[in-house]
Structures are given as structure tokens and as C-alpha cells.
Design a protein around this motif. Structure first.
Motif, PDB file in Angstrom:
ATOM      1  N   ARG A 795     -10.326  11.619  -9.531  1.00  8.03           N
ATOM      2  CA  ARG A 795      -9.409  10.853 -10.368  1.00  8.03           C
ATOM      3  C   ARG A 795      -8.070  10.625  -9.639  1.00  8.03           C
ATOM      4  NH1 ARG A 795     -11.310   7.759 -13.798  1.00  8.03           N
ATOM      5  NH2 ARG A 795      -9.267   7.745 -14.849  1.00  8.03           N
ATOM      6  N   ARG A 796      -7.621  11.659  -8.941  1.00  7.32           N
ATOM      7  CA  ARG A 796      -6.366  11.525  -8.201  1.00  7.32           C
ATOM      8  C   ARG A 796      -6.524  10.523  -7.068  1.00  7.32           C
ATOM      9  NH1 ARG A 796      -4.139  17.094  -6.397  1.00  7.32           N
ATOM     10  NH2 ARG A 796      -4.028  17.247  -8.674  1.00  7.32           N
ATOM     11  N   LYS A 797      -7.662  10.597  -6.416  1.00  7.62           N
ATOM     12  CA  LYS A 797      -7.910   9.663  -5.317  1.00  7.62           C
ATOM     13  C   LYS A 797      -8.024   8.230  -5.826  1.00  7.62           C
ATOM     14  CE  LYS A 797      -8.632   9.181  -0.888  1.00  7.62           C
ATOM     15  NZ  LYS A 797      -7.590   9.568   0.081  1.00  7.62           N
ATOM     16  N   ILE A 798      -8.668   8.074  -6.954  1.00  8.36           N
ATOM     17  CA  ILE A 798      -8.814   6.736  -7.537  1.00  8.36           C
ATOM     18  C   ILE A 798      -7.438   6.141  -7.832  1.00  8.36           C
ATOM     19  CG2 ILE A 798      -9.580   5.500  -9.595  1.00  8.36           C
ATOM     20  CD1 ILE A 798     -11.798   6.010  -7.617  1.00  8.36           C
ATOM     21  N   SER A 799      -6.570   6.983  -8.366  1.00 10.97           N
ATOM     22  CA  SER A 799      -5.213   6.501  -8.681  1.00 10.97           C
ATOM     23  C   SER A 799      -4.479   6.080  -7.423  1.00 10.97           C
ATOM     24  CB  SER A 799      -4.440   7.602  -9.412  1.00 10.97           C
ATOM     25  OG  SER A 799      -3.123   7.197  -9.667  1.00 10.97           O
ATOM     26  N   GLN A 800      -4.598   6.917  -6.375  1.00  9.07           N
ATOM     27  CA  GLN A 800      -3.935   6.587  -5.119  1.00  9.07           C
ATOM     28  C   GLN A 800      -4.507   5.305  -4.522  1.00  9.07           C
ATOM     29  OE1 GLN A 800      -4.447  10.079  -2.745  1.00  9.07           O
ATOM     30  NE2 GLN A 800      -2.799  11.242  -3.778  1.00  9.07           N
ATOM     31  N   ILE A 801      -5.841   5.228  -4.576  1.00 12.20           N
ATOM     32  CA  ILE A 801      -6.491   4.042  -4.010  1.00 12.20           C
ATOM     33  C   ILE A 801      -6.053   2.781  -4.754  1.00 12.20           C
ATOM     34  CG2 ILE A 801      -8.710   2.888  -3.746  1.00 12.20           C
ATOM     35  CD1 ILE A 801      -9.893   5.654  -3.128  1.00 12.20           C
ATOM     36  N   LYS A 802      -5.927   2.907  -6.052  1.00 14.79           N
ATOM     37  CA  LYS A 802      -5.530   1.749  -6.860  1.00 14.79           C
ATOM     38  C   LYS A 802      -4.143   1.254  -6.449  1.00 14.79           C
ATOM     39  CE  LYS A 802      -5.409   0.189 -11.658  1.00 14.79           C
ATOM     40  NZ  LYS A 802      -5.586   0.593 -13.078  1.00 14.79           N
ATOM     41  N   LYS A 803      -3.209   2.204  -6.259  1.00 15.39           N
ATOM     42  CA  LYS A 803      -1.855   1.842  -5.843  1.00 15.39           C
ATOM     43  C   LYS A 803      -1.880   1.243  -4.446  1.00 15.39           C
ATOM     44  CE  LYS A 803       0.493   5.345  -8.625  1.00 15.39           C
ATOM     45  NZ  LYS A 803       1.359   6.574  -8.594  1.00 15.39           N
ATOM     46  N   GLN A 804      -2.623   1.899  -3.533  1.00 10.40           N
ATOM     47  CA  GLN A 804      -2.706   1.383  -2.179  1.00 10.40           C
ATOM     48  C   GLN A 804      -3.362   0.008  -2.131  1.00 10.40           C
ATOM     49  OE1 GLN A 804      -4.737   4.409   0.001  1.00 10.40           O
ATOM     50  NE2 GLN A 804      -2.954   5.813   0.036  1.00 10.40           N
ATOM     51  N   LYS A 805      -4.344  -0.166  -3.028  1.00 11.34           N
ATOM     52  CA  LYS A 805      -5.058  -1.438  -3.070  1.00 11.34           C
ATOM     53  C   LYS A 805      -4.112  -2.568  -3.451  1.00 11.34           C
ATOM     54  CE  LYS A 805      -9.338  -3.400  -4.844  1.00 11.34           C
ATOM     55  NZ  LYS A 805     -10.498  -3.175  -5.727  1.00 11.34           N
ATOM     56  N   GLU A 806      -3.262  -2.284  -4.439  1.00 12.84           N
ATOM     57  CA  GLU A 806      -2.292  -3.298  -4.857  1.00 12.84           C
ATOM     58  C   GLU A 806      -1.279  -3.570  -3.758  1.00 12.84           C
ATOM     59  OE1 GLU A 806      -0.632  -1.674  -8.379  1.00 12.84           O
ATOM     60  OE2 GLU A 806      -2.401  -2.086  -9.630  1.00 12.84           O
ATOM     61  N   LEU A 807      -0.879  -2.507  -3.039  1.00 14.54           N
ATOM     62  CA  LEU A 807       0.105  -2.657  -1.974  1.00 14.54           C
ATOM     63  C   LEU A 807      -0.457  -3.438  -0.813  1.00 14.54           C
ATOM     64  CD1 LEU A 807       2.898  -1.914  -0.833  1.00 14.54           C
ATOM     65  CD2 LEU A 807       1.885   0.191   0.047  1.00 14.54           C
ATOM     66  N   LEU A 808      -1.713  -3.151  -0.519  1.00 18.17           N
ATOM     67  CA  LEU A 808      -2.325  -3.773   0.650  1.00 18.17           C
ATOM     68  C   LEU A 808      -2.945  -5.142   0.372  1.00 18.17           C
ATOM     69  CD1 LEU A 808      -4.099  -0.640   2.185  1.00 18.17           C
ATOM     70  CD2 LEU A 808      -1.960  -1.698   2.924  1.00 18.17           C
ATOM     71  N   ALA A 809      -3.023  -5.493  -0.906  1.00 19.01           N
ATOM     72  CA  ALA A 809      -3.701  -6.743  -1.249  1.00 19.01           C
ATOM     73  C   ALA A 809      -3.063  -7.937  -0.553  1.00 19.01           C
ATOM     74  CB  ALA A 809      -3.701  -6.944  -2.765  1.00 19.01           C
ATOM     75  N   SER A 810      -1.722  -7.933  -0.612  1.00 20.50           N
ATOM     76  CA  SER A 810      -0.999  -9.065   0.004  1.00 20.50           C
ATOM     77  C   SER A 810      -1.179  -9.060   1.516  1.00 20.50           C
ATOM     78  CB  SER A 810       0.486  -8.989  -0.363  1.00 20.50           C
ATOM     79  OG  SER A 810       1.028  -7.756   0.079  1.00 20.50           O
ATOM     80  N   LEU A 811      -1.076  -7.873   2.115  1.00 18.80           N
ATOM     81  CA  LEU A 811      -1.257  -7.779   3.560  1.00 18.80           C
ATOM     82  C   LEU A 811      -2.666  -8.185   3.967  1.00 18.80           C
ATOM     83  CD1 LEU A 811       0.570  -4.378   4.289  1.00 18.80           C
ATOM     84  CD2 LEU A 811       1.411  -6.692   4.766  1.00 18.80           C
ATOM     85  N   VAL A 812      -3.619  -7.806   3.130  1.00 20.52           N
ATOM     86  CA  VAL A 812      -5.007  -8.153   3.442  1.00 20.52           C
ATOM     87  C   VAL A 812      -5.197  -9.653   3.456  1.00 20.52           C
ATOM     88  CG1 VAL A 812      -7.372  -8.016   2.580  1.00 20.52           C
ATOM     89  CG2 VAL A 812      -5.947  -5.968   2.621  1.00 20.52           C
TER      90      VAL A 812
END
Length: 988
Positions: A795-812
Motif C-alpha cells: 500500500r505504501r509503495k502504491i501510494s509512492q508510485i502514484k505520486k511518482q507517476k503523476e510527477l513523471l507523467a509530464s516528463l514521460v
């Protein structure tokens, strides 16, 4: 009644006049064996089979090998009330009650503890000590004889009632003996005064009978016998027998004024046993009112008897003052013994019996230095060598035998053969001075008018009684048909008229026709087990038996001329066999260096007897055995002679109870307790639960057979760990180490001293718990905790991944566009490079193919030229005159210039393999049977050369090419529908 008395009578007085009395072989238990104290006030056997001994210093429970001792401890309220024990009784519920100096104690079997009880109404007439007690199976009343009077105790309510005999005198109330008869009456014996009867209805004491009451005083012991008579023993040694039905009293005064009587009892066979002070034990013959003393009276041993108990097997236990406890086993009294000399005081006296002969009432014994002894009608006569007189030749008599005339032939150790005429009491001696060739005579055998004499060094002597002449049979080394040794030990003529002679070096059979001998020696196979033969015997089945010095017993088979053997490993008492006799049931009795063995021939089973079984000595002597006409057997030993009737030697048929006595962890006994694996005493426990760390445990068990308990045997098994039963010889403990966790069942069974087994085995369940990390619940807990941890981390990893996913979406998105652009450019570049590379490879391949084709066409062209040249040569050969020398030279030059096929083929093969990556080498490796032409053909087929051109290239016909291709297909193992060109093109 006389039947059971006969053995006792034999014990006490049959061999008077210089003959030692037979001891009754009491088995002794004292402090040396573990008894807490040697003064045994009371003896009891409980319903489980344990023996209990109450002493002046502790209560003892005996399991036939070990003692469990209970003593009073002031710091422990659960200990017994006092260590001074006087009485015991087991009620109908199996509870054991103990009378002590400090009152009454109740034994708790489950906890091995005691509950101590006292009368609530304490007064000057205290219930201590408790001297005696009586109860019955019909009610819950336990009657106590105490220093303060009679006490009635209800074992259920545990309430007391007190009854006084005398209100004023304390000593007059002290009750030393009590008896509850079959009608329920209580017979009470006070320390002072006469015997009284207690009437429960009126709660009062009454006189027994006014006419005889004055006789009933100073009574020390009282009992009711199996016929309902009341027996009372008195301090003055007199014995009273009261008939309640007739009200008559009989007084027996044989011991009066001699020995005070301390205790009386009746055994299971109706015999009255009397224990006295300093007089030992007496048995009463009620038919003759004769008191027969037990011979084992010892100072400070069995001479002061305080208690009796007749156990479940029927044996009598004796408790003594300072002497410990004794077990009188009636089976052990069946062996009788007497010695020629009561005490050996001089050099010419000896009790070691070397020869035995009986006839009628006479018993003749040859001794080792004590001369010849005759016992007749209780009188003993000694015959010794007296120099200068007509006497026995020597005092060491090795053999005694009788001829038809009644003369006794006496072989001596070093003084020749004496012949004794019993009618004239005269001796005639034969030695080396008058015909005997050796003075050491070991054995004599009578054969009609002839006497066979076995000597120690002179071989076999044959004496003719009519002519008084001797004939000799001796060993001659060069003559194998002579007797095997000159040292003879035994002679016997069997029912088949074969004369057997046993020597120290071989067994011999005499061939009377030519006076030769056939000999048997100890060798491998079914020969005699030892060449030193000490005795020979033929049984009623006409089997001939041989006793050897170290090889046990042997039976000769006339049909096979072989021997069957039995030794110690088969159950025989000892391997040195001195004598063999047969009883009326066909059993053999064998004397050895370790006791006597009874051999059941049909079952091939042995029963052994030694000093613990009643023998005076276990060491018997060579040739000292004899069977009387009435079946009584005699065996001479180093202490005298043992004699018995075989049918009186009975087997112990008692089936012993099996009990658990102790439990050990790491070799330390475990007590009952809260933190203990034992919640109850081990014998009351059905299951024991252990931790995995308690890896070494032992279980102790016992068979409650007290007759020669050292011969009890056991078998045990721990299922499923032990695959088979484990047999032990009197080992009482089974130990196990490092067992895997699980549930086990321990089983044990035991036998008595005669091998009678209790097949109903005892069981005990042992549960070994696994360590907590091996339990299912611990594993489930660990799995659950891991799952929870993984879930939280997830659950903690999912939360981190979700935040990172949003952060990296634009860069991606940005990077993706850049990457796609670069990827497209890269792909286009790679595509162009690939096209260029392919074009280059195709051009090179085409060039190489053209080059190979040109090589092939060149070869073809040259082959055509070769054919043309061949034609011109043929023409030249046919018309040599039509051509000139110049034409021939031109032809040679053309051949040299245009034709070198081998070189061309080498060049072709080199270029072909360069282009086709070593095709020829790979082909040779895979198909080693291919020839050079086969390889050429394969290369041409691979590049698609047609058959016609192949024929021209190889210089052969097209038909030959087809045949070569057919052979090639077989070598390549091609199927009929496989194309050879495709196959060769696919070879890497």
C-alpha cells in the motif's frame, strides 16, 4: 497334612549323627538391598502386587528390584505421620492405610503422598501409636488398636469413634493385637488383661467365655484360621486354639517357657506359622500337635520374628528384629542336601563328594580325602585308610559301583582299586603290585564276570573276576585302531552292546571281535563338541548322551553317525558336564560347573538351578551322580551331595503384574508437581507430554515376582520408533534420546524367574511437542505477519508510485516524443544500412557463384577438349602411318597447355568451401564414409549443376552419375521422397 510336612521333616532331622542339616534357602532382604531399616514390624502386599515393609525407620514399597522409601519430614505436611510403622491395611476401594507411632496415615497413590488423620476428640487416651488394625470387604469400617483403646474409623466419612476398655488405666486400654472374624466380631488383645470381644450393637467389651477366659491373657497375637478357629499366641510361648462353636479351648505347650511367641499366621495351604523371640520360626503339625522348627535360625537374624505375610504366589514373608525380611519360597525347599562332615576340622575330612552309590536305605559317598562314608537309618559310618590294617586303599574315592555278588568296587585316586565285602567288612585291594597297571582308578563298569577299569595313565584294564587276571588296552601312537588316550574318565555299555569309553582326548567304541577301537574327536561339522568326555548315559529312548569338559552335552545319532550338541548358548547352565540322569517324564538332569540343568528333550528347553534355587553349591564333581530305584537323584558337589525327587521340583507358574516405577529426565528422577511432566505417580499415569528440549528420558518398570527376582526378564517397544520388541535380562530401564516430535506408545511385558510371561503388556503414551517455531500455529502466525507486512509495504509503495507517476507523467510525454523522433531516425538509418549490407552480400554471393560456375564451365570446356584429344589419339593409334611426328608434338603441347584437372578441382574446392563455410569438412565429419568423388558430387549438386554437366565435369557418363547419386543417397540416409539438392543446401 503329612504330605506338606514331609519336606520340612527332612529339613529338620533326617540326617542326624554327623550329617549337616539342609537349609531352607530363605531369600534375604536387608539394608544392603535398599531396605530402610532391618527391624520389620509389619509386612503387607497390596492389590497391585507391591510388597510393603513397615520398619522402625520408614515405610518401604518393594517392586522386586528397588525400594521406594517414605519417611516423616517435619517440614512436609504430606509426608507420612511417623517413620515408625506398625500396621497396614488396604480397604475395599484399594486405599492403603498405615498405622504409625504418630497415628493413622492414608496413602495417595496418584501423588505418592500421605494424608494424616487424628481423632478430633483428643484426650488422655490418645490414638497413638496405632499398633494394629482390622477391616473387612463388607463395609467401610476400619478398626484400630491403639495405645488409647479401640477406634472405629469410617474410611468414607473419615470420622472416628473411640471405645475404652478401662476408664482409669491407660495401659489397660493399649491394644497390641486385633482380629475381625467371619461373623464380624472383633477380638481385642490388650497389653494388660485378657482377650475381650467387642459388641458393636452395645459398644461394649465382653468376656469370650467365662470358663476359659482366665487362660486368655498376655496374648501377643491373634487370628482366625480358614476353618473358623481362633488362634492366640501368648508371651510365655503357649499357643491357644479356641473353637467358637463349641466354646472349647486347646492349649499347646511345646514352646511354653522356651520362646515367647510374637506373631502367628496361616498360609494359603492351611499351615500355621509361629514366629518366636530367639527361637525362629515353627510350623505346627495339627495332626500331631508337633512344632517343627525352620532350620534357618540365625542369631540377630531369623531368630526373632515380628511379622508374617503370605503373598499372592503363596510364599511366606518373615519380618525380623534387626535381621531384615526373608522370603520362604516353598519351591526352593525341594532340593535336599547333606554333608559327610558337620564341620571339617582335620586334613582327613572332606565334604567334597566325588562318587555316589545308593541301595535300599544305604547311601555311600566317596569323598575327596575324607574316605568312604555310609549313611544308614540316620547313622553315619566312616571308612578310611589305616596303614597295616585291612582297610580302604586310599581316602580319595573317585568311583563306587556294585557287582552282581553285592561287592562294592571303589576306585581311588592314587592307591588302586578296593573291593569291599559288606558282609565281612573286609577290603581287597588291586594295584600295580598285583596286576593293575595304574593305581589311579577313575571309573569302573561291570560286564558280567568282567570288570572294565578306567585309569588315569594306564588306559583301559579288563579284570576277569574268575581268573583274577588283567588285560590291558592302551594307546599306541603308531596304531590308529588303539584307544585314543590312556587317561580314562568314563565307561558305559549301551543297550546295543556297544562299549563306549570316554577319555580326555577322544570318545572310543570297542570292536570286541578284534579288540580295536573306533574314535571320535572334535572337528568341524557334526562331530562331538569336545574330545574330553566326562560322562556317558543312555536314556529310555535308547539315545546315548555324552557330557564333555567344555563342550556341553552331545547326543549320538546311530543312523547318521553324527552328534547333536547343546551348550551354554542354548540354555545349558554350564559347558562342563559332570553327570546326566533321566527322570520319569523323560527329562534329563545335568550336573555342571554352574549348577544343575533340567533339559526338556521334546521342547529343547532348559531350566537351570543354582544356589539361589536351593542348591548348597553350584560346583559339582565328575562322575558323582546316581539315580535311586524310587526315582530320587543324587549329585555330588564340593559341599556334599544334593538329592531330590524330580517331580517335586516345580516351576514357578506365577504370572507377575507389570508396573511402572520411575520416570527420569536426563537420568534424574521426576517427581509429581505442577511444573512437572508427571501430574500423577508414574504407575497411575497414562500419558506424558514432553517438550522438544526434554530429549533424554527413561522409563523404569518392574515385574512383581519376588522369587529370585534377579532372573525376571522384560521385553519393551516404543512404537513407532522400535520396529521390534527389545529383550532385556533383568534390565528395568528403557532410555530414549533425541526423538522427533510426535506421539509414541511405550509397551512393556515381563516374566518371572522361570520364564512365565505376562503377555498383557503395560502401555504408556509419550507425546513430544515440537518447538514453537515448528508448530502449525506459529507458521500460520509468521505467514500472517509476513502477509500483513507485505500488504502494508504494498500500500505504501502504491501510494509512492502514484505520486511518482503523476510527477513523471509530464516528463514521460516530453521524453516520449523525443524518443519517438530519435527512434524513427534510427530505424530509417538502420534500414538503409541493412539494405546496403544485403546488397553487398548479394553482390558478393553472386560474384562468387558466377566464379564457381565459371570454374565449373572451365572444367567442362577442358573436359570437352580432353574428349577431342582422346578422339585424335584414338585416330593416331588406328592410323599411325597417316600422321607425322609434327602432328603428335602439337597434340602433346595442347594437352599440357589446356589440361590439369586436379589443380582445377583443388581450386574449385578451396573457393567453394570459402563461399560455403567449410561445407566439404562438415560433410566429411557428419558422413565419414563419403569418398572424394562423393564430396565432389555433393558440391556440384549443392550449386545446382545438371546431370549432363556433372558427367562432363567428372569425366564420366550420365549413367555413372545416376548410379553414383543412388549410392550417395544411401550414404546420406535420405528417404525416397527427399530431394538431394535441398538436403545439401540445408546443411549448415
Amino acid at each position: 497334612m503329612l504330605k506338606w510336612l514331609l519336606p520340612i521333616v527332612l529339613l529338620c532331622g533326617i540326617f542326624q549323627g554327623g550329617v549337616a542339616q539342609k537349609r531352607s534357602r530363605l531369600q534375604h532382604i536387608s539394608v544392603e538391598e535398599g531396605l530402610s531399616q532391618n527391624t520389620v514390624n509389619t509386612i503387607f502386599q497390596d492389590s497391585r502386587g507391591y510388597m510393603w515393609f513397615g520398619t522402625q525407620n520408614g515405610l518401604n514399597r518393594y517392586d522386586a528390584s528397588n525400594f521406594l522409601v517414605f519417611k516423616h519430614s517435619p517440614e512436609d505436611s504430606t509426608s507420612i505421620a511417623s517413620s515408625d510403622i506398625y500396621a497396614m491395611h488396604e480397604d475395599r476401594r484399594g486405599t492403603l492405610w498405615i498405622g504409625t507411632r504418630a497415628g493413622l496415615s492414608k496413602y495417595n497413590r496418584d501423588l505418592d503422598r500421605f494424608l494424616n488423620l487424628e481423632d478430633d476428640a483428643q484426650n488422655e487416651f490418645a490414638m497413638r501409636p496405632v499398633w494394629c488394625m482390622a477391616g473387612a470387604a463388607t463395609d467401610d469400617d476400619l478398626w484400630l488398636g491403639a495405645s488409647g483403646g479401640l477406634f472405629q474409623f469410617n474410611t468414607v466419612t473419615q470420622k472416628f469413634r473411640h471405645f475404652k476398655i478401662n476408664d482409669s488405666l491407660q495401659n489397660a486400654n493399649s491394644i497390641r493385637a486385633i482380629c475381625r472374624d467371619r461373623s464380624g466380631k472383633l477380638w481385642v488383645c490388650p497389653t494388660i488383661g485378657k482377650v475381650r470381644v467387642f459388641d458393636k450393637a452395645t459398644s461394649s467389651f465382653m468376656d469370650v467365655n467365662a470358663a476359659v477366659a482366665h487362660h486368655m491373657h498376655d496374648v501377643t497375637s491373634i487370628m482366625e484360621d480358614s476353618e473358623g478357629f481362633i488362634w492366640m499366641a501368648r508371651e510365655d510361648g503357649s499357643l491357644l486354639k479356641y473353637n467358637p462353636g463349641e466354646g472349647t479351648l486347646q492349649e499347646l505347650n511345646a514352646l511354653k517357657g522356651k520362646y515367647p511367641i510374637r506373631v502367628i499366621t496361616e498360609d494359603h495351604e492351611g499351615r500355621i506359622w509361629i514366629g518366636t523371640d530367639k527361637g525362629g520360626v515353627f510350623l505346627l503339625n495339627q495332626d500331631s500337635n508337633c512344632f517343627i522348627g525352620l532350620p534357618d535360625k540365625q542369631e540377630n537374624g531369623t531368630n526373632v520374628v515380628l511379622s508374617f505375610f503370605n503373598d499372592a504366589k503363596g510364599d511366606m514373608w518373615l519380618g525380623t528384629y534387626h535381621g531384615g525380611a526373608y522370603l520362604f519360597d516353598k519351591i526352593d525347599t525341594t532340593f535336599n542336601h547333606f554333608s559327610p562332615y558337620p564341620e571339617v576340622k582335620h586334613a582327613n575330612e572332606s565334604n567334597s563328594v566325588l562318587a555316589v552309590f545308593t541301595e535300599g536305605k544305604e547311601v555311600w559317598l566317596g569323598t575327596d580325602g575324607g574316605g568312604l562314608v555310609r549313611r544308614r537309618d540316620g547313622l553315619v559310618t566312616y571308612f578310611r585308610n589305616e596303614p597295616g590294617k585291612n582297610s580302604l586303599a586310599g581316602n580319595t574315592v573317585l568311583s563306587i559301583s556294585k557287582d552282581k555278588a553285592g561287592l562294592l568296587y571303589l576306585g581311588t585316586y592314587a592307591d588302586g582299586l578296593s573291593v569291599f565285602d559288606r558282609t565281612t567288612n573286609k577290603f581287597t585291594t588291586y594295584n600295580q603290585t598285583n596286576g593293575l597297571n595304574d593305581n589311579s582308578v577313575w571309573t569302573v563298569f561291570h560286564d558280567g564276570d568282567h570288570v572294565w577299569i578306567g585309569t588315569n595313565r594306564g588306559g583301559l584294564n579288563l579284570f576277569n573276576k574268575k581268573t583274577k587276571r588283567f588285560r590291558y588296552f592302551t594307546n599306541t601312537l603308531k596304531d590308529k585302531s588303539s584307544i585314543s588316550s590312556n587317561t580314562i574318565r568314563c565307561i558305559y555299555k549301551d543297550s546295543r552292546s556297544k562299549l563306549w569309553v570316554g577319555t580326555v582326548s577322544g570318545l572310543n567304541v570297542l570292536n570286541e571281535k578284534d579288540s580295536t577301537f573306533s574314535s571320535f574327536f572334535h572337528r568341524e561339522g557334526n562331530t562331538i563338541s569336545d574330545a574330553n568326555v566326562l560322562c556317558i548315559y543312555e536314556d529310555s529312548r535308547r539315545n546315548v548322551w555324552f557330557g564333555t569338559h567344555g563342550g556341553g552335552i552331545n547326543r549320538y545319532n546311530y543312523r547318521t553317525n553324527e552328534f547333536e550338541r547343546w551348550q551354554e548358548k542354548d540354555g545349558l547352565a554350564g559347558n562342563i558336564v559332570y553327570g546326566i540322569l533321566e527322570d520319569g517324564q523323560g527329562n534329563l538332569w545335568v550336573s555342571t560347573d554352574k549348577g544343575i540343568s533340567k533339559f526338556d528333550i521334546e521342547r529343547k528347553e532348559f531350566k537351570n538351578f543354582d544356589t539361589k534355587s536351593g542348591l548348597e553349591s553350584s560346583q559339582f564333581n565328575t562322575g558323582a551322580y546316581f539315580k535311586q530305584s524310587d526315582g530320587r537323584m543324587y549329585f555330588g558337589n564340593i559341599e556334599g551331595v544334593t538329592f531330590f525327587y524330580p517331580h517335586n521340583i516345580r516351576q514357578n507358574a506365577f504370572v507377575p503384574p507389570i508396573v511402572f516405577t520411575d520416570f527420569y529426565l536426563f537420568n534424574k528422577p521426576v517427581s509429581v508437581g505442577e511444573n512437572s511432566p508427571l501430574t500423577a505417580a508414574i504407575d497411575e499415569t497414562h500419558e506424558i507430554v514432553l517438550d522438544h528440549s526434554q530429549s533424554v528420558f527413561s522409563i523404569r518398570f518392574a515385574a512383581l515376582n519376588f522369587t529370585h527376582a534377579d532372573k525376571n526378564q522384560f521385553e519393551y517397544q516404543l512404537e513407532p520408533f522400535d520396529k521390534e520388541w527389545i529383550r532385556t535380562n533383568n534390565t528395568h530401564t528403557a532410555t530414549y534420546t533425541n526423538l522427533d516430535p510426535g506421539t509414541y506408545t511405550f509397551k512393556v511385558k515381563g516374566s518371572n524367574n522361570d520364564g512365565v510371561w505376562n503377555e498383557t503388556f503395560r502401555t504408556l503414551t509419550i507425546v513430544i511437542r515440537p518447538p514453537y517455531w515448528s508448530t502449525w500455529w506459529f507458521r500460520m502466525l509468521v505467514v500472517g505477519m509476513l502477509a500483513m507486512a507485505l500488504y502494508v509495504a504494498y500500500r505504501r509503495k502504491i501510494s509512492q508510485i502514484k505520486k511518482q507517476k503523476e510527477l513523471l507523467a509530464s516528463l514521460v510525454a516530453v521524453r516520449t516524443a523525443e524518443i519517438e523522433e530519435k527512434n524513427n531516425l534510427l530505424l530509417e538509418t538502420e534500414k538503409q544500412n541493412a539494405q546496403l549490407m544485403n546488397q553487398k552480400l548479394n553482390d558478393e554471393l553472386s560474384s562468387r557463384s558466377k566464379e564457381l560456375t565459371n570454374y565449373t564451365l572451365l572444367i567442362i570446356q577442358k573436359n570437352r577438349l580432353l574428349d577431342e584429344l582422346k578422339g585424335k589419339l584414338k585416330e593416331f593409334i588406328r592410323h599411325p602411318g597417316s600422321s607425322n611426328l609434327r602432328d603428335f608434338r602439337q597434340l602433346v603441347q595442347m594437352i599440357s597447355l589446356n589440361f590439369s584437372s586436379e589443380k582445377e578441382w583443388r581450386d574449385f574446392d578451396e573457393n567453394f568451401n570459402r563461399l560455403h563455410e567449410g561445407f566439404s569438412d562438415k560433410l566429411r565429419t557428419r558422413f565419414p564414409d563419403l569418398t572424394g568423388n562423393d564430396i565432389k558430387l555433393c558440391t556440384l549438386y549443392r550449386i545446382g549443376i545438371p546431370t549432363r554437366d556433372i558427367a562432363e565435369a567428372m569425366g564420366i557418363s550420365q549413367t555413372s552419375v545416376k548410379m553414383a547419386r543412388y549410392r550417395l543417397r544411401k550414404k546420406l540416409q535420405l528417404l525416397p521422397d527427399e530431394d538431394i539438392q535441398v538436403f545439401l543446401q540445408n546443411i549448415e
